[in-house]
Write a protein that holds these residues in place. Structure first.
Motif, PDB file in Angstrom:
ATOM      1  N   TYR A  81       0.873  -1.214   0.032  1.00 39.29           N
ATOM      2  CA  TYR A  81       0.012   0.081  -0.058  1.00 39.29           C
ATOM      3  C   TYR A  81       1.024   1.192   0.025  1.00 39.29           C
ATOM      4  O   TYR A  81       0.663   2.299  -0.841  1.00 39.29           O
ATOM      5  N   SER A  97     -12.450   3.679  -2.572  1.00 39.56           N
ATOM      6  CA  SER A  97     -11.884   2.667  -3.319  1.00 39.56           C
ATOM      7  C   SER A  97     -13.228   1.758  -3.664  1.00 39.56           C
ATOM      8  O   SER A  97     -14.203   1.621  -3.004  1.00 39.56           O
ATOM      9  N   GLU A  98     -12.984   0.547  -4.202  1.00 44.31           N
ATOM     10  CA  GLU A  98     -14.066  -0.423  -4.354  1.00 44.31           C
ATOM     11  C   GLU A  98     -14.149  -1.470  -3.309  1.00 44.31           C
ATOM     12  O   GLU A  98     -14.997  -2.560  -3.462  1.00 44.31           O
ATOM     13  N   LEU A  99     -13.380  -1.290  -2.396  1.00 43.66           N
ATOM     14  CA  LEU A  99     -13.556  -2.191  -1.148  1.00 43.66           C
ATOM     15  C   LEU A  99     -14.677  -1.884  -0.524  1.00 43.66           C
ATOM     16  O   LEU A  99     -15.244  -0.871  -0.434  1.00 43.66           O
ATOM     17  N   ALA A 132     -13.726  -2.966   5.027  1.00 42.68           N
ATOM     18  CA  ALA A 132     -12.606  -3.392   4.788  1.00 42.68           C
ATOM     19  C   ALA A 132     -11.571  -2.460   4.334  1.00 42.68           C
ATOM     20  O   ALA A 132     -10.294  -2.443   4.198  1.00 42.68           O
ATOM     21  N   LYS A 133     -12.104  -1.147   4.389  1.00 40.98           N
ATOM     22  CA  LYS A 133     -11.195   0.085   3.792  1.00 40.98           C
ATOM     23  C   LYS A 133     -10.028   0.433   4.750  1.00 40.98           C
ATOM     24  O   LYS A 133      -9.103   1.344   4.181  1.00 40.98           O
ATOM     25  N   PRO A 171      -6.975  -6.267   2.851  1.00 43.43           N
ATOM     26  CA  PRO A 171      -7.741  -5.634   1.778  1.00 43.43           C
ATOM     27  C   PRO A 171      -6.890  -4.442   1.145  1.00 43.43           C
ATOM     28  O   PRO A 171      -7.086  -4.416  -0.206  1.00 43.43           O
ATOM     29  N   LEU A 172      -6.302  -3.591   1.572  1.00 39.58           N
ATOM     30  CA  LEU A 172      -5.538  -2.603   1.210  1.00 39.58           C
ATOM     31  C   LEU A 172      -4.372  -3.135   0.244  1.00 39.58           C
ATOM     32  O   LEU A 172      -4.212  -2.342  -0.770  1.00 39.58           O
ATOM     33  N   LEU A 225      -6.149  -4.468  -2.829  1.00 38.49           N
ATOM     34  CA  LEU A 225      -6.333  -3.437  -3.649  1.00 38.49           C
ATOM     35  C   LEU A 225      -5.312  -2.694  -4.527  1.00 38.49           C
ATOM     36  O   LEU A 225      -5.488  -2.389  -5.742  1.00 38.49           O
ATOM     37  N   LEU A 258     -14.914 -10.483   0.710  1.00 42.44           N
ATOM     38  CA  LEU A 258     -14.385  -9.598  -0.288  1.00 42.44           C
ATOM     39  C   LEU A 258     -14.510 -10.348  -1.805  1.00 42.44           C
ATOM     40  O   LEU A 258     -13.985  -9.765  -2.622  1.00 42.44           O
ATOM     41  N   PHE A 280     -15.415  -7.400  -4.429  1.00 48.00           N
ATOM     42  CA  PHE A 280     -14.317  -6.820  -4.800  1.00 48.00           C
ATOM     43  C   PHE A 280     -12.995  -7.561  -5.440  1.00 48.00           C
ATOM     44  O   PHE A 280     -12.594  -7.052  -6.532  1.00 48.00           O
TER      45      PHE A 280
END
Ligand code: ADP
Length: 491
Positions: free
Chosen positions: A156, A202-204, A208-209, A214-215, A218, A243, A246
């Motif tokens: 990330y 984001s599309e998360l 989960a953001k 998740p990051l 992404l 998830l 996503f």
């Protein structure tokens, strides 16, 4: 002609022989070695300068390695910069860097807290320090290969910074996914304090953001799950940990590469724990291991009674409950079973109860012991692996290499490594579909039936032993992927 040298920064929270808590530690040890060994191949050699970075956990310090301090620097934090030190040693040709600093407790503690929120600070610090180390060493990797939630913050951070940072701009990223459900829940606040904010637009899914895995999922340029089937399964509600929608948006950047097995460590011809060593050409010797196993576990020394085993963490994931029920369902047939495992107390108790209910047939060995496991793999006839999900799995590969035929659920890496009996020309075991005791009992009945025909059984055993589970094969796939990512990123 050598392919151009490729530089890979490989991050993991654990690595054998420093510290190992699970499969990740085996991968972090074996894959960098196997990647470096590609330079010595006669066909298509590849020069890969892969360097491993792991935390200098207190338990590692206690082991008496003698790494040299090579760099001291700081990692930015909202409460002021945190000092970091990097130590270096060479492990059989693989450069290893150990990162130390105040976020790591001085006293030995388990490397993973029971709750990821307690580990967020140390693993975010580690991730950022490992990325900064490359700059400090003036060694610019082509690919950052991080693994699981613990090192996802590096992916990330790279994504956030590489647009405006010349050194980072050339680095492509790959996230290795060993176990999706470990998202790093609660570690988001620690990331924010290190300057890594939630990915709000984001599309998360909203929940989960602000979680490390998740990051990472992404923002990684590519995601590799540890088996091709698991790479597909995580796109579905059953395996996607919430998830899946996503992950479907990232499907084009997700693939699967099977882990390998350490073929020197797991070798029935040389294994010192195995009473009578054997190979493909001397399979008849294996019978002696079965007899001594029956003696060790005080089971009747019946050479023709099928000996079934389960060697596993006693965990819901592994379907231990399914196996215990299925064994009751086929209790009218002649067989013996050894269960070797530790884990959830209720499953340990259930295993003991089955032993009490079927005294002549079942032995519950509630312990973790590698030596015992080796003797079991070398002497037993069938290995039960009814996992609810299995990203890759080692047990089935070890079983096959030792001539112990797997009876396994058709999921994840099990499905990619075992050929079901119905494909009789290629069969290496028995697969079943549903995660139910009935489905496993059905597969067991099929296996017990085939076992009665020693010739057919022997063919399956031999074919299982001949499978190629080498790390070389996996390393080649990773190397090709690195090259592809590098080209795409630099294009
Ligand atoms: P996971 O990593 O999810 O536990 P794997 O199948 O990938 O499952 O790896 C499990 C490894 O741990 C195998 O090498 C298996 O032999 C070993 N193992 C599991 N339980 C025990 C035990 N009780 N004693 C010895 N080895 C065990």
């Amino acid at each position: 002609m050598h392919s151009p040298a490729l530089k890979v920064l490989f991050l993991a929270a654990e690595a054998h022989p420093f510290v190992t808590a699970g499969g990740l530690g085996e991968v972090a040890y074996a894959l960098p070695r196997a990647l470096r060994a590609l330079a010595n191949e006669t066909e298509e050699p590849m020069d890969i300068d892969v360097r491993l970075v792991i935390p200098y956990h207190a338990v590692v310090k206690e082991k008496g390695f003698k790494p040299q301090l090579v760099s001291s620097f700081q990692v930015a934090h909202v409460e002021g910069p945190i000092p970091a030190q990097a130590y270096h040693l060479d492990l059989d040709g693989v450069p290893v860097y150990l990162i130390d600093g105040p976020p790591f407790p001085a006293e030995s503690a388990p490397i993973y807290a029971p709750d990821a929120s307690l580990d967020g600070h140390k693993f975010t610090f580690f991730s950022l320090a490992a990325l900064e180390l490359a700059r400090q060493l003036d060694w610019q990797p082509d690919v950052l290969h991080a693994n699981d939630w613990h090192t996802s913050p590096a992916i990330y951070a790279l994504w956030m910074q590489r647009r405006k940072d010349g050194f980072l701009s050339k680095i492509a990223s790959l996230l290795g996914l060993h176990n999706l459900p470990y998202l790093g829940v609660g570690a988001g606040a620690a990331m924010n304090a290190f300057g890594l904010p939630p990915a709000d637009d984001s599309e998360l899914p909203w929940w989960a953001k602000n979680m490390p895995l998740p990051l990472g999922l992404l923002t990684a340029d590519h995601i590799v799950a540890v088996s091709p089937t698991y790479a597909q399964e995580i796109l579905t509600p059953e395996f996607g940990s919430g998830l899946e929608d996503f992950l479907n948006t990232r499907a084009a950047s997700i693939s699967g590469i099977l882990n390998g097995l350490d073929l020197d460590d797991w070798n029935p011809e040389k294994d010192p724990e195995v009473k009578t060593n054997f190979s493909l050409g001397s399979l008849e010797k294996r019978k002696r291991n079965k007899t001594s196993l029956q003696a060790e576990f005080e089971l009747e020394k019946e050479p023709r009674t099928p000996l079934l085993v389960m060697i596993t963490r006693l965990d819901h994931q592994k379907g231990v409950d399914l196996a215990l029920d299925a064994l009751l369902q086929v209790a009218d047939k002649p067989w013996q079973t050894i269960l070797l495992g530790t884990g959830q107390p209720e499953l340990e108790n259930a295993a003991r109860r089955l032993e009490a209910d079927l005294p002549g047939k079942v032995r519950a060995a509630i312990l973790y012991n590698k030596a015992v496991s080796r003797r079991i793999y070398a002497g037993a006839d069938m290995s039960l692996i009814p996992s609810r999900y299995e990203p890759c799995g080692l047990t089935q590969m070890i079983s096959m290499r030792y001539g112990c035929v797997p009876v396994a659920r058709s999921t994840g890496g099990l499905r990619d490594t075992i050929q079901d009996y119905t494909l009789s020309e290629r069969s290496t075991g028995f697969l079943f579909q549903a995660a139910t005791p009935e489905a496993l009992a059905g597969a067991l009945r099929r296996a017990l039936h085939v076992y009665n025909d020693p010739q057919r059984w022997g063919t399956i055993q031999q074919r299982a032993m001949q499978q190629d589970f080498s790390w070389k094969r996996s390393a080649r796939q990773y190397a090709n992927l690195y090259l592809q990512l590098m080209k795409q990123h630099k294009a």
